[in-house]
Design an enzyme around this catalytic site. Structure first.
Site, PDB file in Angstrom:
ATOM      1  CG  ASP A  61      -1.892   1.224   1.055  1.00 40.03           C
ATOM      2  OD1 ASP A  61      -1.852   1.523   0.139  1.00 40.03           O
ATOM      3  OD2 ASP A  61      -2.312   1.600   2.490  1.00 40.03           O
ATOM      4  CE  LYS A  63      -3.489   5.016   1.041  1.00 39.32           C
ATOM      5  NZ  LYS A  63      -2.881   4.760   1.797  1.00 39.32           N
TER       6      LYS A  63
HETATM    7  O1  C5P Z   1      -5.357  -0.042  13.181  1.00 37.02           O
HETATM    8  P1  C5P Z   1      -6.440  -0.008  12.225  1.00 37.02           P
HETATM    9  O2  C5P Z   1      -6.979  -1.281  11.972  1.00 37.02           O
HETATM   10  O3  C5P Z   1      -6.953   1.650  12.198  1.00 37.02           O
HETATM   11  O4  C5P Z   1      -5.220  -0.294  10.689  1.00 37.02           O
HETATM   12  C1  C5P Z   1      -6.148   0.491   8.990  1.00 37.02           C
HETATM   13  C2  C5P Z   1      -4.806   0.190   8.481  1.00 37.02           C
HETATM   14  O5  C5P Z   1      -6.312   0.430   6.743  1.00 37.02           O
HETATM   15  C3  C5P Z   1      -4.048   1.089   8.292  1.00 37.02           C
HETATM   16  O6  C5P Z   1      -2.898   0.441   7.120  1.00 37.02           O
HETATM   17  C4  C5P Z   1      -3.741   2.211   8.055  1.00 37.02           C
HETATM   18  O7  C5P Z   1      -2.989   3.566   7.288  1.00 37.02           O
HETATM   19  C5  C5P Z   1      -4.833   2.000   6.374  1.00 37.02           C
HETATM   20  N1  C5P Z   1      -6.132   2.976   6.448  1.00 37.02           N
HETATM   21  C6  C5P Z   1      -7.097   3.536   7.241  1.00 37.02           C
HETATM   22  N2  C5P Z   1      -8.229   4.577   6.134  1.00 37.02           N
HETATM   23  C7  C5P Z   1      -7.701   5.284   4.843  1.00 37.02           C
HETATM   24  C8  C5P Z   1      -7.689   4.180   4.403  1.00 37.02           C
HETATM   25  C9  C5P Z   1      -5.984   3.391   4.548  1.00 37.02           C
HETATM   26  O8  C5P Z   1      -7.148   3.429   8.034  1.00 37.02           O
HETATM   27  N3  C5P Z   1      -8.678   5.781   4.863  1.00 37.02           N
END
Ligand code: C5P
Length: 235
Positions: A61, A63
């Site tokens: 990821d 981006k």
């Molecule tokens: O720890 P958590 O469950 O919040 O992690 C969610 C993951 O998804 C992280 O790696 C974060 O960078 C990613 N993410 C997010 N929201 C977004 C895009 C990506 O939380 N809109």
């Protein structure tokens, strides 16, 4: 029907030592791990290879968002590492997304590997309507998400990243085959942390998510494997 265990992508937002320890604990529990910018930029491409050699599918990821030539090159390198999925910004435009798909197809074929799925990020969930106006994008973030998702579909990418609350609309727009990857997933009763637009794993899948990115509810648990089992039995 796809099992919940096959849909979970554990986000390893940690240092390499912790990431590798977590990966060992999660062997046999999940198929997917996510390597984001923090881990990748700290450890380099080898972290993808190491985790892949442990038997996981890897979602890279990073981006990507640059001129098509540069993104095609990056897509080629990510594919050569054996990643199974990677992200680009849909805002980089149609030609850039097409270049990512081209790089992924050509490079994986040259290396005899499976072609990774290219997933488009539409509007980051951290962006509000005011932020969009400040960068010259009129209208709501919901409208912008739809515009970029349609562009991503035209460019031939395999899916999108979106909040669970947008998953149903994305599924409707992109069809049954598309990948709809949702972060912001929290098992029932767990701490939301800094996530605001959340859903439980079962709600996200019911809305049309094909994959769920889950980080801290698993990686922050004393028993990450048991945390996965709880999510699976809930879903
Ligand atoms: O720890 P958590 O469950 O919040 O992690 C969610 C993951 O998804 C992280 O790696 C974060 O960078 C990613 N993410 C997010 N929201 C977004 C895009 C990506 O939380 N809109």
């Amino acid at each position: 029907m796809t099992e919940m265990r096959e849909r979970i992508i554990v986000a390893l937002d940690t240092d390499a030592h912790t990431a590798l320890a977590l990966a060992r604990t999660l062997q046999g529990k999940v198929e997917w791990l996510k390597v984001g910018m923090t881990l990748y930029y700290a450890e380099g491409p080898e972290i993808v290879t190491k985790l892949r050699e442990m038997g996981f599918k890897i979602f890279v990821d990073l981006k990507l968002n640059d001129i098509p030539h540069q993104v095609e090159g990056a897509a080629r390198e990510i594919s050569r590492l054996g990643a199974s999925m990677f992200t680009v910004h849909a805002a980089g435009g149609r030609a850039m997304m097409e270049a990512a798909v081209k790089g992924a197809c050509e490079s994986s074929q040259e290396c005899g590997l499976d072609t990774p799925d290219v997933i488009a990020v539409t509007v980051l969930t951290s962006i509000h309507d005011d932020d969009l106006a400040a960068i010259g994008v009129g209208g709501s973030s919901a409208a912008q998400v739809e515009r970029l998702a349609k562009l991503a579909r035209e460019a031939g990418v395999q899916g999108v990243v979106c909040s669970p609350l947008e998953a149903a609309r994305m599924r409707e727009l992109l069809g049954l085959e598309a990948l709809v990857v949702t972060p912001g997933v929290r098992p029932a009763g767990s701490d939301a942390g800094d996530q605001s637009r959340i859903a439980t794993p079962a709600q996200a899948v019911a809305a049309g998510a094909s994959h769920l990115v889950i980080g801290r509810p698993i990686t922050g648990s004393d028993e990450p494997g048991a945390a996965v089992d709880r999510i699976v039995s809930e879903g």
